[in-house]
Design a protein around this motif. Sequence first.
Motif, PDB file in Angstrom:
ATOM      1  N   LEU A  16       0.842  -1.192   0.000  1.00 26.73           N
ATOM      2  CA  LEU A  16       0.000   0.000   0.000  1.00 26.73           C
ATOM      3  C   LEU A  16       0.878   1.244   0.000  1.00 26.73           C
ATOM      4  N   GLY A  17       0.641   2.114  -0.933  1.00 22.89           N
ATOM      5  CA  GLY A  17       1.414   3.340  -1.007  1.00 22.89           C
ATOM      6  C   GLY A  17       2.810   3.180  -1.575  1.00 22.89           C
ATOM      7  N   VAL A  18       3.130   1.994  -2.084  1.00 22.73           N
ATOM      8  CA  VAL A  18       4.455   1.749  -2.654  1.00 22.73           C
ATOM      9  C   VAL A  18       4.315   1.598  -4.167  1.00 22.73           C
ATOM     10  N   GLY A  19       5.145   2.292  -4.916  1.00 25.25           N
ATOM     11  CA  GLY A  19       5.096   2.205  -6.375  1.00 25.25           C
ATOM     12  C   GLY A  19       6.489   2.242  -6.960  1.00 25.25           C
ATOM     13  N   ASN A  20       6.635   1.622  -8.128  1.00 26.06           N
ATOM     14  CA  ASN A  20       7.954   1.599  -8.778  1.00 26.06           C
ATOM     15  C   ASN A  20       8.115   2.802  -9.691  1.00 26.06           C
ATOM     16  N   PHE A  21       8.062   3.983  -9.091  1.00 27.88           N
ATOM     17  CA  PHE A  21       8.178   5.210  -9.873  1.00 27.88           C
ATOM     18  C   PHE A  21       9.599   5.373 -10.376  1.00 27.88           C
ATOM     19  N   GLY A  22       9.691   5.916 -11.604  1.00 35.07           N
ATOM     20  CA  GLY A  22      11.003   6.141 -12.178  1.00 35.07           C
ATOM     21  C   GLY A  22      11.748   4.875 -12.543  1.00 35.07           C
ATOM     22  N   GLY A  23      11.031   3.768 -12.690  1.00 41.46           N
ATOM     23  CA  GLY A  23      11.694   2.522 -13.050  1.00 41.46           C
ATOM     24  C   GLY A  23      12.329   1.799 -11.886  1.00 41.46           C
ATOM     25  N   ALA A  24      12.056   2.232 -10.646  1.00 48.79           N
ATOM     26  CA  ALA A  24      12.640   1.560  -9.483  1.00 48.79           C
ATOM     27  C   ALA A  24      12.042   0.166  -9.328  1.00 48.79           C
ATOM     28  N   SER A  25      12.851  -0.771  -8.840  1.00 46.11           N
ATOM     29  CA  SER A  25      12.386  -2.136  -8.603  1.00 46.11           C
ATOM     30  C   SER A  25      11.897  -2.260  -7.168  1.00 46.11           C
ATOM     31  N   ILE A  26      10.718  -2.821  -6.996  1.00 48.64           N
ATOM     32  CA  ILE A  26      10.142  -3.036  -5.673  1.00 48.64           C
ATOM     33  C   ILE A  26       9.850  -4.524  -5.516  1.00 48.64           C
ATOM     34  N   PRO A  27       9.650  -5.000  -4.272  1.00 49.20           N
ATOM     35  CA  PRO A  27       9.324  -6.418  -4.084  1.00 49.20           C
ATOM     36  C   PRO A  27       8.112  -6.834  -4.912  1.00 49.20           C
ATOM     37  N   ASP A  28       8.231  -7.965  -5.570  1.00 46.95           N
ATOM     38  CA  ASP A  28       7.184  -8.445  -6.470  1.00 46.95           C
ATOM     39  C   ASP A  28       6.308  -9.443  -5.716  1.00 46.95           C
TER      40      ASP A  28
ATOM     41  N   SER B   4       4.369 -16.644   4.692  1.00 50.59           N
ATOM     42  CA  SER B   4       5.763 -16.618   5.156  1.00 50.59           C
ATOM     43  C   SER B   4       6.732 -16.986   4.040  1.00 50.59           C
ATOM     44  N   LEU B   5       6.302 -17.827   3.102  1.00 45.04           N
ATOM     45  CA  LEU B   5       7.155 -18.170   1.968  1.00 45.04           C
ATOM     46  C   LEU B   5       7.107 -17.089   0.883  1.00 45.04           C
ATOM     47  N   ALA B   6       5.961 -16.435   0.750  1.00 39.87           N
ATOM     48  CA  ALA B   6       5.789 -15.452  -0.321  1.00 39.87           C
ATOM     49  C   ALA B   6       6.639 -14.208  -0.103  1.00 39.87           C
ATOM     50  N   ILE B   7       6.863 -13.842   1.143  1.00 36.59           N
ATOM     51  CA  ILE B   7       7.617 -12.608   1.416  1.00 36.59           C
ATOM     52  C   ILE B   7       9.053 -12.699   0.905  1.00 36.59           C
ATOM     53  N   PRO B   8       9.836 -13.727   1.277  1.00 31.61           N
ATOM     54  CA  PRO B   8      11.192 -13.798   0.710  1.00 31.61           C
ATOM     55  C   PRO B   8      11.201 -13.985  -0.804  1.00 31.61           C
ATOM     56  N   ILE B   9      10.179 -14.646  -1.350  1.00 30.54           N
ATOM     57  CA  ILE B   9      10.088 -14.779  -2.810  1.00 30.54           C
ATOM     58  C   ILE B   9       9.922 -13.406  -3.447  1.00 30.54           C
ATOM     59  N   GLY B  10       9.032 -12.589  -2.880  1.00 31.17           N
ATOM     60  CA  GLY B  10       8.832 -11.244  -3.406  1.00 31.17           C
ATOM     61  C   GLY B  10      10.092 -10.402  -3.342  1.00 31.17           C
ATOM     62  N   LEU B  11      10.853 -10.551  -2.252  1.00 27.46           N
ATOM     63  CA  LEU B  11      12.104  -9.799  -2.121  1.00 27.46           C
ATOM     64  C   LEU B  11      13.151 -10.299  -3.120  1.00 27.46           C
ATOM     65  N   LEU B  12      13.206 -11.622  -3.315  1.00 20.71           N
ATOM     66  CA  LEU B  12      14.148 -12.185  -4.275  1.00 20.71           C
ATOM     67  C   LEU B  12      13.849 -11.719  -5.690  1.00 20.71           C
ATOM     68  N   MET B  13      12.578 -11.504  -5.995  1.00 24.13           N
ATOM     69  CA  MET B  13      12.192 -11.096  -7.337  1.00 24.13           C
ATOM     70  C   MET B  13      12.715  -9.713  -7.691  1.00 24.13           C
ATOM     71  N   VAL B  14      13.115  -8.922  -6.683  1.00 24.61           N
ATOM     72  CA  VAL B  14      13.716  -7.621  -6.975  1.00 24.61           C
ATOM     73  C   VAL B  14      14.952  -7.803  -7.840  1.00 24.61           C
ATOM     74  N   GLN B  15      15.772  -8.817  -7.509  1.00 27.03           N
ATOM     75  CA  GLN B  15      17.007  -9.045  -8.263  1.00 27.03           C
ATOM     76  C   GLN B  15      16.691  -9.486  -9.692  1.00 27.03           C
ATOM     77  N   LEU B  16      15.693 -10.330  -9.851  1.00 25.11           N
ATOM     78  CA  LEU B  16      15.320 -10.769 -11.197  1.00 25.11           C
ATOM     79  C   LEU B  16      14.704  -9.620 -11.998  1.00 25.11           C
ATOM     80  N   ASP B  17      14.013  -8.724 -11.317  1.00 20.85           N
ATOM     81  CA  ASP B  17      13.446  -7.570 -12.005  1.00 20.85           C
ATOM     82  C   ASP B  17      14.555  -6.661 -12.523  1.00 20.85           C
ATOM     83  N   VAL B  18      15.588  -6.468 -11.713  1.00 25.60           N
ATOM     84  CA  VAL B  18      16.728  -5.668 -12.154  1.00 25.60           C
ATOM     85  C   VAL B  18      17.392  -6.316 -13.364  1.00 25.60           C
ATOM     86  N   LEU B  19      17.559  -7.641 -13.325  1.00 26.27           N
ATOM     87  CA  LEU B  19      18.156  -8.351 -14.451  1.00 26.27           C
ATOM     88  C   LEU B  19      17.305  -8.202 -15.707  1.00 26.27           C
TER      89      LEU B  19
END
Length: 260
Positions: A61-73, A97-112
């Motif tokens: 809520l209230g979080v957005g990937n403005f300017g091309g920023a990568s956020i947890p997926d 509990s499993l989805a949270i680290p997955i979402g954080l890990l997806m930040v790296q794949l989004d950057v790639l």
Amino acid sequence: MEIVWWQVLLITLYAAFAIYDGNNTTMGFVKPTMAGFFAGLILGDMQTGLIVGGTLNLLVLGVGNFGGASIPDYMTGALIGTAFAIFSGEGAEFGISLAIPIGLLMVQLDVLARFTNTYFQNRAETFIKQGNLDKAARMGLWGLLPTSLSRMIPVFLALVFGARFVESIVNYMPDWLMSGLSVAGGMLPALGIAILLRYLPVKENIPYLIIGFVVAAYLSMSVLGAALVGLALAILGYQRFTKNNDNNDPAVANGGMGDE
């Protein structure tokens, strides 16, 4: 529960469509709530999917990937978390509990994916300089490929190889760890609301926060009931605002004879 090929296919395709929607059409399919609902619908447990997706939605809520920023997926996290929650039979808390680290890990794949996409964009710029607009437009379509694959591949692998793996993990998890995951899952909605409140004019709306707290904590009212109370307060506030504006209007104050 054993997953079948058509379920894997549909959920994997949804991951690709949802990330496209998030970057282009913005119809809401990229929201974790929608992802959890869809995964639950396909796997036969919509309630678990809505709980997983809805809880994760509170974290963005209230979080957005403005300017091309990568956020947890958490869209991808909701798909995989819902599937694992249903596979394991441990409920929504385990999937969250499993989805949270997955979402954080997806930040790296989004950057790639974004980094890989620069190749197609550079090619498009070259074609534009050459006056070849058709090829430049096709490069824009090819640019969808890295972003889509960055979601499709993790979801596909998790669904194909993850069911038995998750079951084996659950069987060896101690009770204290499972209890901790349940507690953590229960805290996440409060964390998401707290993050959102940092960006809202809280000081000017303290009375409404108190009313909402009383409705939820002391009256044990459902979410829909609390929302209707909020709607009624919003209507009253709007009516009071418009009435004050009308009273301050010279034309209205003089009975509509302001010119005379």
